[in-house]
Structure formats: C-alpha cells, structure tokens
Design an enzyme around this catalytic site. Structure first.
Site, mmCIF file in Angstrom:
data_model
loop_
_atom_site.group_PDB
_atom_site.id
_atom_site.type_symbol
_atom_site.label_atom_id
_atom_site.label_comp_id
_atom_site.label_asym_id
_atom_site.label_seq_id
_atom_site.Cartn_x
_atom_site.Cartn_y
_atom_site.Cartn_z
ATOM 1 N N HIS A 117 0.820 -1.219 0.000
ATOM 2 C CA HIS A 117 0.000 0.000 0.000
ATOM 3 C C HIS A 117 0.852 1.267 0.000
ATOM 4 O O HIS A 117 0.309 2.365 0.049
ATOM 5 C CB HIS A 117 -0.901 -0.016 1.233
ATOM 6 N N ASP A 290 -0.951 -4.175 -4.214
ATOM 7 C CA ASP A 290 -0.670 -5.558 -4.590
ATOM 8 C C ASP A 290 -1.885 -6.472 -4.473
ATOM 9 O O ASP A 290 -1.763 -7.692 -4.635
ATOM 10 C CB ASP A 290 0.500 -6.114 -3.770
ATOM 11 N N ASP A 292 -3.939 -7.395 -1.965
ATOM 12 C CA ASP A 292 -4.313 -8.260 -0.851
ATOM 13 C C ASP A 292 -5.230 -7.580 0.157
ATOM 14 O O ASP A 292 -5.833 -8.245 0.993
ATOM 15 C CB ASP A 292 -3.079 -8.890 -0.168
ATOM 16 N N ARG A 293 -5.357 -6.250 0.079
ATOM 17 C CA ARG A 293 -6.273 -5.562 1.017
ATOM 18 C C ARG A 293 -7.580 -5.180 0.335
ATOM 19 O O ARG A 293 -7.614 -4.995 -0.878
ATOM 20 C CB ARG A 293 -5.634 -4.272 1.521
ATOM 21 N N SER A 378 -6.362 -3.986 9.394
ATOM 22 C CA SER A 378 -5.738 -3.169 8.362
ATOM 23 C C SER A 378 -6.274 -3.515 6.973
ATOM 24 O O SER A 378 -5.529 -3.521 6.004
ATOM 25 C CB SER A 378 -4.233 -3.379 8.409
ATOM 26 N N LYS A 389 -3.732 -12.681 2.441
ATOM 27 C CA LYS A 389 -5.035 -12.044 2.431
ATOM 28 C C LYS A 389 -5.386 -11.738 0.979
ATOM 29 O O LYS A 389 -4.507 -11.718 0.116
ATOM 30 C CB LYS A 389 -5.044 -10.800 3.300
HETATM 31 C C1 VG1 Z 1 0.633 -3.305 8.166
HETATM 32 C C2 VG1 Z 1 -0.651 -3.780 8.817
HETATM 33 C C3 VG1 Z 1 -0.648 -5.284 8.942
HETATM 34 C C4 VG1 Z 1 -0.419 -5.918 7.567
HETATM 35 C C5 VG1 Z 1 0.860 -5.369 6.965
HETATM 36 C C6 VG1 Z 1 1.104 -5.863 5.569
HETATM 37 O O1 VG1 Z 1 1.725 -3.630 8.981
HETATM 38 O O2 VG1 Z 1 -0.837 -3.171 10.071
HETATM 39 O O3 VG1 Z 1 -1.857 -5.703 9.509
HETATM 40 O O4 VG1 Z 1 -0.316 -7.308 7.667
HETATM 41 O O5 VG1 Z 1 0.799 -3.946 6.905
HETATM 42 O O6 VG1 Z 1 0.068 -5.543 4.717
HETATM 43 P P1 VG1 Z 1 2.426 -2.554 9.940
HETATM 44 O O7 VG1 Z 1 3.581 -3.250 10.528
HETATM 45 O O8 VG1 Z 1 2.777 -1.385 9.066
HETATM 46 O O9 VG1 Z 1 1.379 -2.155 10.929
HETATM 47 V V1 VG1 Z 1 0.411 -5.221 3.106
HETATM 48 O O10 VG1 Z 1 -1.050 -5.151 2.285
HETATM 49 O O11 VG1 Z 1 1.306 -3.851 3.244
HETATM 50 O O12 VG1 Z 1 1.384 -6.493 2.638
HETATM 51 CO CO CO Z 2 -0.897 -5.266 0.306
#
Ligand code: VG1
Ligand code: CO
Length: 560
Positions: A117, A290, A292-293, A378, A389
C-alpha cells in the site's frame, strides 16, 4: 542457448531486514549497486541449496522497478540452478495470485515485488518479499536467516547474458552449466480467476450482479487505485459477472499508481468514498497496490470496519460453496483487530485465534487445518484457499452474502450488531514521525503499563471511567510449532473489555509510523457514532502514551 554463470564480488548492505511484510525501501535504495542482487541471492541462499532444481514464482504489483527487479531475479535464479521460474506477463502478479501459483505448481516458493500500500514511482517505495512453499509469507525464522545472510554476503551468482522479453507469454528454455532452465511467462490473471471460480458460485453471482436475477443490475463501484488488481477486476467483474463497464475504475496498473496512494482506507480512497456517497451505488470496494487488502462500503458510503467485515463473512460462511464443501474449521484475527469474530466463533463453537500483526502468523494454523477464515483490522481478509489475504476474494465474499441475504450492506451490519452486539473500532496512524522519540515513547509506555501499580488504576474522560485490568507487550506462542514472537505491541485491556493498543509499523520505508488502535464493545448501544463512542478512550490513550509530546503531532495522518 547455452549461458555462462558469473560470480560477482559484493559487500553487505546494512538494514536488509524484512519487516511485517518483506523488505521495503525507497526505489533509489534498491537501485544502489548490487543492492537488489544481494537481497535476491540471500533469499536463494536461505534455502541451503534447496532452490537448485526447484520451481519458483516471481511477479509484482507493477510499480516502478518491478520489471527491472524481475529481470534480475531471472538471471540470478538461472545462475543458482533453479529449474523453472514462472513470471507474470510484464512482471505483473497480485500477491494473492502468487500465493495461488506457488500452491498450484508445488513451487519451492515465490518472490513478490511490491511495497503493497506504499506509494510507488522513482521517488517512492519498492519492496521484495519471499513466500514459502505453502504460498504464505516466510515466517520469522526464515526472514531472520535472510537478514543474517545479507550481513555476510560476499558474492552473488548471475547469468548476465540472459535477456528475456517479459511482455510475451510463452515458454523460454535455456541451458545453464549444462542444466535446463525454463522461464515461463504466464498470463497474469488466468490461474487466479480459475481459483475464484472454484470457490464461489459464479452463476449465481452473475445473475445477481448483471441483473438477470433481480431485473436491475447491481450498482457497483470497484476501484483498483491503479494497482495490480485492475486486470483481475476487469476479467472477474466485467467479463465473468457481467457488471456494467462503468462499475470498475482505475484498472490500469501504473508504475506510480497515477499518483494515488494505493491504500484502501477512508483517507486514501477518498474518490471512491465521495463517489459512492453522492451516487446510488449498492456496493463500493477498493484494493491496495498488490491486491491483498480490501475496503468495503455500502450505499451512501456506509463504512464496514475490517473487524466487522470478518465477523459478517464468518457468520455467513456457508453461503460460499468452497466452505460448504470443505467445512468450517476455526477463525483468527490479528491482536489489534477488534474481537467481533470471536463472538461468531463462540456461537458456532469454533476455535478462534489471536495472532500478532502480519499474515505470516496465520499460515501454520491453516496448514494444520485449524483455521479457514481470518483477518486484520488493516483491511486484510482471507481464507485458507491461499496463504495471503485476498482483496478480490473479500469483495466476492461480500457479494455472496448480499446475494444470499437479499439485504443491503448496511442492513446486514445492523442485523449482525443486533445479534452479537457491536465492537466499535478506530485506528489512528501517525505516519513518518521521527524514529528516536517514537522508540522512546514505546519504552516509556511499556515501563508505565508493566509496572504492577498500573493494574487497577482508573482513568476518566468525557464522563466515562475505565479501570485497567491487563497490560503487556503482546507475545505469542504459535500453537502449531510453539515458536514464540515477543514485543508485538503494547496493549492495555480495561475491566469492560475495551482496549488500547499501540505499536510501531513494520512496513514503512523511513522514519516511524505509530499506530494507535482503540476498541470497545457495546451490547445494546449499537447504532452510535464510532468516533463519539470512542472519544473518551482516545483521550485516555493519548494521555497514557504521551503521544503528542513524543511525536510532536496533534492529529493523526490517517483515521480509520
Ligand atoms: C501493516 C498492517 C498489517 C499488515 C501489513 C502488511 O503492517 O498493520 O496488519 O499485515 O501492513 O500488509 P504494519 O507493521 O505497518 O502495521 V500489506 O497489504 O502492506 O502487505
Ligand atoms: Co498489500
């Protein structure tokens, strides 16, 4: 064509330590001499030779530097004895698609080129992530090993003369050191679309979306935010489900996401929210870079918190053929995610797990057959169909629930809250703060809350009083392999179950991002405003953490 392997001397770079989800840095850092080569070599070396003769998958979200990095991967894999490499056309593969391809092809693993993201383009972020043979993000012991290797690396192997056209789907065969090496450039969407058709009832969904069932087509607004999901969305929503062409927007993957911040939340997907608010759409959805969200909104931009989304899908899971066929095992959520799904699990007599932040913590439970649906606050929702995800999957799950119930998104939520009560939830992000004061804030806060005198204390704000009951730095023992992950976030739980959670992000590329999570459960008062209901707890959180003092910020960058 016979090719020559070259060994290139190199030196370690500092800081090649994967975070919550891979290594993320500015593009300029990855462009440094041998920086990307080093890291790829370390990924392969972490296998202790097992990559030789194996199959790997590579692809990314289409951001700037993806193609270049994919070419480097091809050349380094060739030199390290990999037998077969699947690469998406133009290096495009969503994160869920890579997970599926690894599983379908029984590959040793996959290399994902994405900073998810985070914004893209020459001045923004790039990232590299390694997924293992189960299709899921490498667990801590693997990423720690990759990191350790990166601090010692002295050389990498590469086949310089191997030039490949990633724009052409087809099989390319080479001989390297007398052994065959195949690079198959694949259609980026075909396997994933096939998987979705195996999981959902596309005939029913088509009748629902196209209007064959109701007489009026569903009004959808699907926003790919110029990320990787565009081609998948076109194939699934337009071609397979018969949605009207204007149902999808921003579906061309762009190297800089067209300047958009490909993060599906109320702040960065503002265009979607505004459009759905002022139009007459039934469902709005957005996905991250990417894929997944996901963010789900209903009519007039009625917002579904990811914690609620997970619980609703759990409640209706059997309307999805995949679960009807395979049965429902357990549920799980990350620690900061509100516990709405726990209530559904309790009602259905299912196991429910609370894991640290990051999808990698769900993998073992899925592999052990104890978990079939999970999510993170998230905007991550997914199931054991893969080990990542999955944004589009979540949207199809919501369409299935809407079709099954015949209800609007808002009515589905209201009914859910009436049955189970409501977990009000909000998250404040303070992005790109100075690192040192944030570290100091965390140390100070940990000291404060782990002092035994902290338990039983009362805090009041806005006419409400909360009494502290449990406070710790969350630590997790994996129920399957018993591995322990410590320091996963500071948590204060009050006597009524309300919680304050504070942690530092592990996905940023510079500085520190503080995440403050607040949640509170109400059995009766389920139709209130989340911001008003949670305001007292927010004030208490800011007071206990001294966040404004340490960060110098008087407001968050993003509120969810
Ligand atoms: C964030 C989110 C977490 C998620 C991660 C990867 O991590 O809080 O829940 O799994 O991003 O998502 P952090 O450490 O910044 O809080 V993705 O879609 O960036 O692969
Ligand atoms: Co992502």
């Amino acid at each position: 064509m016979s090719l020559v392997v070259k060994t290139v001397p190199t030196k370690p770079y500092e800081g090649q330590k994967p975070g919550t989800s891979g290594l993320r840095k500015k593009v300029k850092v990855f462009q440094g001499e041998n920086y990307t080569e080093n890291f790829i070599q370390c990924i392969l070396d972490s296998s202790d030779g097992a990559v030789a003769g194996s199959t790997l998958v590579a692809g990314g979200d289409g951001r700037y530097f993806c193609k270049k990095a994919a070419e480097i991967i091809v050349r380094i894999c060739a030199a390290n004895g990999v037998s077969k490499l699947f690469v998406g056309k133009d290096a495009i593969l969503s994160t869920p698609a890579v997970s599926s391809l690894i599983r379908r092809n029984k590959a040793y693993g996959g290399i994902l080129l994405t900073a998810s993201h985070n914004p893209g383009g020459p001045d923004n972020d790039f990232g590299i992530k390694f997924n293992c043979e189960n299709g899921g993000p490498a667990p801590d012991h693997v990423t720690n090993k990759i990191y350790k290797l990166s601090t010692e690396i002295a050389q990498y192997k590469i086949v310089d003369g191997l030039n490949i056209d990633l724009g052409k789907v087809g099989v390319n065969q080479y001989t390297v050191n007398g052994a065959p090496f195949t690079v198959e450039v694949i259609d980026s969407v075909a396997d994933y679309v096939r998987l979705m058709k195996e999981i959902f009832d596309f005939e029913r969904l088509n009748a629902f979306v196209s209007g064959k069932k109701t007489g009026t087509p569903l009004k959808l607004r699907i926003d790919s935010l110029n990320g990787v999901t565009g081609p998948y969305v076109n194939e699934i929503f337009l071609n397979a489900l018969g949605a009207t062409p204007n149902s999808v927007v921003h579906t061309t993957p762009l190297e800089d996401f067209g300047g958009l911040h490909p993060d599906p939340n109320l702040t960065y997907a503002k265009d979607l929210v505004d459009t759905v608010k002022s139009g007459d759409y039934d469902l709005g959805a957005a996905f991250d870079g990417d894929g997944d969200r996901n963010m789900i909104i209903g009519r007039k931009a009625f917002f579904v918190t990811p914690s609620d989304s997970l619980a609703v899908i759990a409640h209706y899971l059997e309307c999805i053929p995949y679960f009807k066929k395979n049965g429902i095992t357990g549920f799980a959520r990350s620690m900061p995610t509100a516990s709405a799904v726990d209530l559904v699990a309790a009602k259905q007599n299912k196991e429910c797990f609370e894991v640290p932040t990051g999808w990698k913590y769900f993998g073992n439970l899925m592999d052990a057959g104890r978990l079939c649906l999970c999510g993170e606050e998230s905007f991550g929702t997914g199931s054991d169909h893969i080990r990542e995800k999955d944004g589009i999957w979540a949207c199809l799950a919501w369409l299935s629930v809407m079709e099954h119930t015949g209800k609007s998104v808002e009515d589905i939520l209201k009914q859910h809250w009436t049955t189970y009560g409501r977990n009000y939830f909000t998250r404040y992000d303070y992005e790109e703060c100075a690192l040192e004061p944030c570290n100091e804030m965390m140390t100070t806060l940990e000291k404060t809350i782990t002092d035994p005198a902290f338990i039983g204390k009362e805090y009041s704000s806005g006419g409400k009083t909360y009494k502290t009951k449990i406070a710790d730095n969350f630590s997790y023992t994996d129920p399957v392999d018993k591995s322990v992950s410590t320091k996963q976030g500071l948590r204060i739980v009050f006597a009524d179950g309300s919680r304050i959670v504070v942690r530092l992000s592990g996905t940023g590329s510079s500085g520190a991002t503080v995440r403050l999570y607040i949640d509170s459960y109400e059995k009766e008062n389920v139709l209130g405003s989340a911001s008003e209901t949670l305001e007292p707890l927010i004030q208490i959180a800011l007071q206990i953490s001294q966040l404004p003092k340490f960060t110098g910020r008087d407001a968050p960058t993003v509120i969810t």
